[in-house]
Every structure is written in C-alpha cells, then in structure tokens.
Motif scaffolding. Structure first.
Motif, PDB file in Angstrom:
ATOM      1  N   MET A   1       0.837  -1.210   0.000  1.00 59.99           N
ATOM      2  CA  MET A   1       0.000   0.000   0.000  1.00 59.99           C
ATOM      3  C   MET A   1       0.866   1.253   0.000  1.00 59.99           C
ATOM      4  N   HIS A   2       0.354   2.303  -0.601  1.00 57.22           N
ATOM      5  CA  HIS A   2       1.062   3.582  -0.620  1.00 57.22           C
ATOM      6  C   HIS A   2       1.167   4.091   0.820  1.00 57.22           C
ATOM      7  N   PRO A   3       2.330   4.690   1.200  1.00 60.18           N
ATOM      8  CA  PRO A   3       2.499   5.175   2.584  1.00 60.18           C
ATOM      9  C   PRO A   3       1.378   6.128   3.039  1.00 60.18           C
ATOM     10  N   ASP A   4       0.890   6.968   2.124  1.00 65.33           N
ATOM     11  CA  ASP A   4      -0.183   7.907   2.498  1.00 65.33           C
ATOM     12  C   ASP A   4      -1.455   7.163   2.890  1.00 65.33           C
ATOM     13  N   VAL A   5      -1.734   6.064   2.191  1.00 65.48           N
ATOM     14  CA  VAL A   5      -2.916   5.252   2.497  1.00 65.48           C
ATOM     15  C   VAL A   5      -2.753   4.608   3.870  1.00 65.48           C
ATOM     16  N   THR A   6      -1.552   4.094   4.143  1.00 65.71           N
ATOM     17  CA  THR A   6      -1.273   3.465   5.443  1.00 65.71           C
ATOM     18  C   THR A   6      -1.480   4.462   6.582  1.00 65.71           C
ATOM     19  N   VAL A   7      -0.957   5.670   6.404  1.00 66.52           N
ATOM     20  CA  VAL A   7      -1.112   6.721   7.432  1.00 66.52           C
ATOM     21  C   VAL A   7      -2.588   7.058   7.637  1.00 66.52           C
ATOM     22  N   ASP A   8      -3.340   7.144   6.521  1.00 65.22           N
ATOM     23  CA  ASP A   8      -4.762   7.484   6.607  1.00 65.22           C
ATOM     24  C   ASP A   8      -5.546   6.385   7.342  1.00 65.22           C
ATOM     25  N   LEU A   9      -5.225   5.114   7.039  1.00 72.51           N
ATOM     26  CA  LEU A   9      -5.907   4.001   7.701  1.00 72.51           C
ATOM     27  C   LEU A   9      -5.589   3.981   9.197  1.00 72.51           C
ATOM     28  N   GLU A  10      -4.360   4.328   9.559  1.00 70.61           N
ATOM     29  CA  GLU A  10      -3.987   4.400  10.983  1.00 70.61           C
ATOM     30  C   GLU A  10      -4.769   5.512  11.681  1.00 70.61           C
ATOM     31  N   SER A  11      -4.947   6.627  10.970  1.00 66.41           N
ATOM     32  CA  SER A  11      -5.714   7.754  11.522  1.00 66.41           C
ATOM     33  C   SER A  11      -7.183   7.358  11.732  1.00 66.41           C
ATOM     34  N   LEU A  12      -7.758   6.653  10.737  1.00 71.06           N
ATOM     35  CA  LEU A  12      -9.143   6.195  10.854  1.00 71.06           C
ATOM     36  C   LEU A  12      -9.294   5.206  12.004  1.00 71.06           C
ATOM     37  N   ASP A  13      -8.306   4.336  12.164  1.00 70.74           N
ATOM     38  CA  ASP A  13      -8.341   3.344  13.241  1.00 70.74           C
ATOM     39  C   ASP A  13      -8.315   4.037  14.616  1.00 70.74           C
ATOM     40  N   ALA A  14      -7.482   5.079  14.726  1.00 67.85           N
ATOM     41  CA  ALA A  14      -7.386   5.811  15.994  1.00 67.85           C
ATOM     42  C   ALA A  14      -8.718   6.494  16.333  1.00 67.85           C
ATOM     43  N   THR A  15      -9.335   7.118  15.316  1.00 66.52           N
ATOM     44  CA  THR A  15     -10.622   7.804  15.543  1.00 66.52           C
ATOM     45  C   THR A  15     -11.701   6.808  15.939  1.00 66.52           C
ATOM     46  N   LEU A  16     -11.771   5.676  15.204  1.00 73.81           N
ATOM     47  CA  LEU A  16     -12.811   4.674  15.495  1.00 73.81           C
ATOM     48  C   LEU A  16     -12.578   4.028  16.861  1.00 73.81           C
ATOM     49  N   SER A  17     -11.318   3.812  17.231  1.00 76.44           N
ATOM     50  CA  SER A  17     -11.009   3.236  18.554  1.00 76.44           C
ATOM     51  C   SER A  17     -11.484   4.158  19.665  1.00 76.44           C
ATOM     52  N   THR A  18     -11.315   5.474  19.453  1.00 73.71           N
ATOM     53  CA  THR A  18     -11.800   6.455  20.443  1.00 73.71           C
ATOM     54  C   THR A  18     -13.321   6.391  20.556  1.00 73.71           C
ATOM     55  N   LEU A  78     -10.620  -2.854   4.459  1.00 76.79           N
ATOM     56  CA  LEU A  78      -9.968  -1.935   3.513  1.00 76.79           C
ATOM     57  C   LEU A  78      -8.566  -2.381   3.082  1.00 76.79           C
ATOM     58  N   PRO A  79      -7.681  -2.799   4.018  1.00 78.60           N
ATOM     59  CA  PRO A  79      -6.351  -3.250   3.571  1.00 78.60           C
ATOM     60  C   PRO A  79      -6.446  -4.419   2.572  1.00 78.60           C
ATOM     61  N   VAL A  80      -7.444  -5.297   2.767  1.00 80.19           N
ATOM     62  CA  VAL A  80      -7.645  -6.432   1.849  1.00 80.19           C
ATOM     63  C   VAL A  80      -8.044  -5.919   0.468  1.00 80.19           C
ATOM     64  N   ASP A 101     -10.100   3.551  -2.942  1.00 86.41           N
ATOM     65  CA  ASP A 101      -9.977   4.960  -2.504  1.00 86.41           C
ATOM     66  C   ASP A 101     -11.357   5.555  -2.198  1.00 86.41           C
ATOM     67  N   GLY A 102     -12.329   5.226  -3.045  1.00 82.04           N
ATOM     68  CA  GLY A 102     -13.695   5.735  -2.829  1.00 82.04           C
ATOM     69  C   GLY A 102     -14.274   5.228  -1.527  1.00 82.04           C
ATOM     70  N   GLU A 103     -14.057   3.940  -1.218  1.00 86.48           N
ATOM     71  CA  GLU A 103     -14.551   3.375   0.042  1.00 86.48           C
ATOM     72  C   GLU A 103     -13.857   4.035   1.241  1.00 86.48           C
ATOM     73  N   ARG A 104     -12.560   4.349   1.072  1.00 85.88           N
ATOM     74  CA  ARG A 104     -11.815   4.985   2.171  1.00 85.88           C
ATOM     75  C   ARG A 104     -12.381   6.387   2.468  1.00 85.88           C
ATOM     76  N   VAL A 105     -12.700   7.146   1.422  1.00 91.64           N
ATOM     77  CA  VAL A 105     -13.277   8.487   1.589  1.00 91.64           C
ATOM     78  C   VAL A 105     -14.649   8.397   2.263  1.00 91.64           C
ATOM     79  N   THR A 106     -15.489   7.468   1.785  1.00 92.90           N
ATOM     80  CA  THR A 106     -16.828   7.286   2.360  1.00 92.90           C
ATOM     81  C   THR A 106     -16.737   6.849   3.817  1.00 92.90           C
ATOM     82  N   LEU A 107     -15.790   5.946   4.083  1.00 90.47           N
ATOM     83  CA  LEU A 107     -15.627   5.440   5.452  1.00 90.47           C
ATOM     84  C   LEU A 107     -15.202   6.557   6.400  1.00 90.47           C
ATOM     85  N   ARG A 108     -14.316   7.438   5.930  1.00 93.31           N
ATOM     86  CA  ARG A 108     -13.910   8.564   6.787  1.00 93.31           C
ATOM     87  C   ARG A 108     -15.126   9.425   7.141  1.00 93.31           C
ATOM     88  N   THR A 109     -15.959   9.717   6.152  1.00 91.18           N
ATOM     89  CA  THR A 109     -17.167  10.518   6.403  1.00 91.18           C
ATOM     90  C   THR A 109     -18.063   9.832   7.443  1.00 91.18           C
TER      91      THR A 109
END
Length: 371
Positions: A1-18, A78-80, A101-109
């Motif tokens: 995965m592109h590093p930017d995608v990895t960072v974004d998924l980590e950010s989403l994981d942190a928000t959802l964990s909270t 998403l990683p799959v 990418d589209g699913e990642r954007v929708t999931l963030r929203t």
C-alpha cells in the motif's frame, strides 16, 4: 500500500477506537440485553409512555452497536481491498484502486459522523427534542417559510425513523403557518437538534408577489429538551389559566365540532402554550402541559446560565441570532453562518438532508464551548 494510504488508515483506526472506547461497547451490549428483557415483559404496554421509552432506547442502542460494528468491519476490510487491487494489472488495477480509494473516503465521512455522537455529553442531550417554529418578518412569505422549515425537520426525522408528534399548528390566513410545536422522539434528539436553534433566513422570488420580486423572509426555531420526571418542574394549578376553544385548520375551517383545543397561560411568567392536534380536550391539556414544563425548564436553565455568566464576569457565549441562510435566487445555496458550511442544493436540504449541518454545528459548539 502507498504510505499515504497506510497513514490514513492508521488515523481512521485511531478515531474509530476512540469512538468505541467512549461508547463502551461492552456496556452497550449489557444495556441492550437489559432493554430486550424489559421489552419482552408482557406487562410492559400497561404503561404506554414507559413502553415507548424502552422500545425507543432499545432501537437506538441496537442501531448504535450495529453502526459501530459495521464501521469496524469495513475498516478491517480496507487493507484487503488494496491488496486485491494491487494484485490486478493495467486498467483493472486502476479501477480497483479507485474503488478502494472511494470506500476509504466514504468510510472517513461515516466514522466522523459517528464521532459526533460521542460529543453529546450535556445534561439534557439524551432527551427527546421539543421544536417550536415561529414565522418572523416577511408577511405571507414568512408564514410559508415557517411551514417549509417544519416540513424539513419532519422529513429529516422520518428519513431516520424517528417518531414525530405534532402538538399544535397555528395556520396563517393566506398560506403557511404562524407557529408550530412538535416533538421528535429518539435518544439524543435534543443534543443533536439544539444546534438548529436560531433565526433561519430565506431569500427567493416570492410566489405570492404578482410582480415576481425577490423576498427575504425569517423564521425562528426554538429547541427545548422534553421534561423528565427527574426535573421537578411542578406547575401549581392556581398559577394557570386554562382556555378551551374549537380547533381550526387552514383558512379558519372548523376541523373539530367540540371545544377540544386548549390554551394554557402561566400567570407568573406570562408563558402561553396551545395544543389542538389531539382528539380530546384532556389529551390536548396534557400535551400543552408538557410544552409548558419544557419552557419553564428552559427558563430555569437560562437563569442558572445567567448567574454562571455573571460569576465568570462576562456576558455569556452568544450564538448570534441569525444562524443559517437559504438562498433560492439569484443563486442556489444554503450557508451556515457559524460553521461556514455551504451546500449548493437547497432543495435537497429542505427535503431533510440536514445531517452534515447538524454534525458541523455540534463540532462548532464543542470547539467554542470554552471560548
């Protein structure tokens, strides 16, 4: 995965964990089990109000758990999706990556929308909401605008499956309404809709002006928490003046052959409430009393807030009167004047698409709470 995608998924994981931590999923499951036991009690419906409260809370809790569980599953998937996309070649790879990418954007929203729920921590936030809409400056256009706003909130509630009970509608002579009072019933309704309070402004070509001139109209939205037995808002019968009259519909037509509509005047404060949408005078009086208690509770809260503001040595936090502008002409736009959020499809918003404005309002309130 592109590093930017990895960072974004980590950010989403942190928000959802909270979000999961704040919601306390284990406690939420325990509460659902407890409510399911209450809901299965054959004697539950002997007390209609209590039964509705139990079933409403159960439905809300189940929806919250389902919503956060589905978000976690989508984030785990998403990683799959990215791995499968990267295994493709050429145009298939490009299309699969675009889907991921589209699913990642929708999931963030969706995760950010869920995060907003965790910000509703005020004392009265979990309550049902009592909404009052009053037409303001602008004559028949303002009365029509008030009715459009009423429809907007009821449509929003219906789209989410929330219960709505209309207590009173005072129709204007030519078109629209002078005022309306209704309750939206679901957990955390007051917390969500309290950010809708204020003056709403409409700019359009008036359908009531035969010269087709542009008209600016105003309507006031007031949102109160529904009173609970724990609030101890007792109303002395001696402080009330009760008037009964015949209910009327648009154009003054009689819609009732008995004097079932009720007007309550609270003499010490001068607060007047009416209810004419129930079938009997007794039901209308009970509904009017609930509205009066909500207004008295709000008055008490404002007095306490004024005392706190005086102790802090400032004038308190002002929300500003005019909070949202809906422009239908010469261009199309809804703009929230607090959050600066804009939407170029006012018809969609007026048809109930309010979620992003409510979410932005809650975030704005949270950010300005200590300002």
């Amino acid at each position: 995965m592109h590093p930017d995608v990895t960072v974004d998924l980590e950010s989403l994981d942190a928000t959802l964990s909270t979000v999961e931590k704040v919601l306390d999923l284990e406690e939420l499951r325990r509460r659902i089990d407890e409510l399911e036991m209450q809901a299965s009690d054959p004697d539950l419906w002997n007390d209609q109000d209590h039964a509705q409260k139990v079933t409403s809370e159960l439905s809300y809790a189940q929806a919250e758990l389902r919503r956060v569980t589905e978000l976690r599953q989508r984030l785990d998937d998403l990683p799959v999706l990215y791995e499968l996309a990267e295994a493709e070649e050429g145009a298939d790879r490009t299309a699969a990556l675009a889907d991921a990418d589209g699913e990642r954007v929708t999931l963030r929203t969706d995760i950010e929308a869920m995060e907003v729920t965790t910000m509703l921590a005020g004392e009265y936030d979990p309550r049902d909401a009592l909404v009052n809409i009053r037409s303001g400056a602008g004559g028949v256009d303002a009365a029509d605008w008030a009715q459009m706003l009423m429809r907007m909130y009821i449509r929003w509630a219906e789209q989410h499956g929330f219960g709505v009970e209309v207590y009173d509608t005072s129709y204007a002579e030519e078109a629209g309404i002078k005022s309306a009072t209704f309750t939206i019933k679901a957990p955390y309704m007051y917390g969500k809709l309290s950010v809708e309070q204020g003056t709403h402004r409409l700019v359009r070509i008036s359908p009531f002006d035969n010269q087709g001139r542009r008209q600016t109209s105003f309507a006031e939205v007031e949102v109160l928490p529904v009173v609970d037995t724990t609030d101890h808002i007792d109303v002395n019968e001696n402080d009330l003046r009760v008037d009964v009259y015949r209910s009327s519909g648009p154009g003054g037509q009689s819609v009732n052959t008995t004097d079932s509509a009720v007007r309550l005047t609270h003499i010490p404060t001068g607060i007047v409430v009416t209810c004419q949408n129930e079938k009997s005078q007794l039901q209308n009086k009970a509904a009017a009393m609930r509205v009066l208690q909500a207004k008295l509770l709000e008055r008490k809260r404002q007095e306490e807030r004024a005392e706190m503001d005086a102790l802090k040595g400032d004038g308190g936090s002002s929300w500003g009167n005019q909070m949202r502008s809906y422009v239908l002409h010469p261009y199309q736009m809804v703009k929230d004047l607090r959050t600066n959020l804009e939407d170029n499809n006012p018809n969609n918003v007026l048809d109930g698409a309010l979620d992003k404005f409510i979410d932005a309002g809650i975030r704005w309130r949270m950010a300005n709470a200590d300002a």
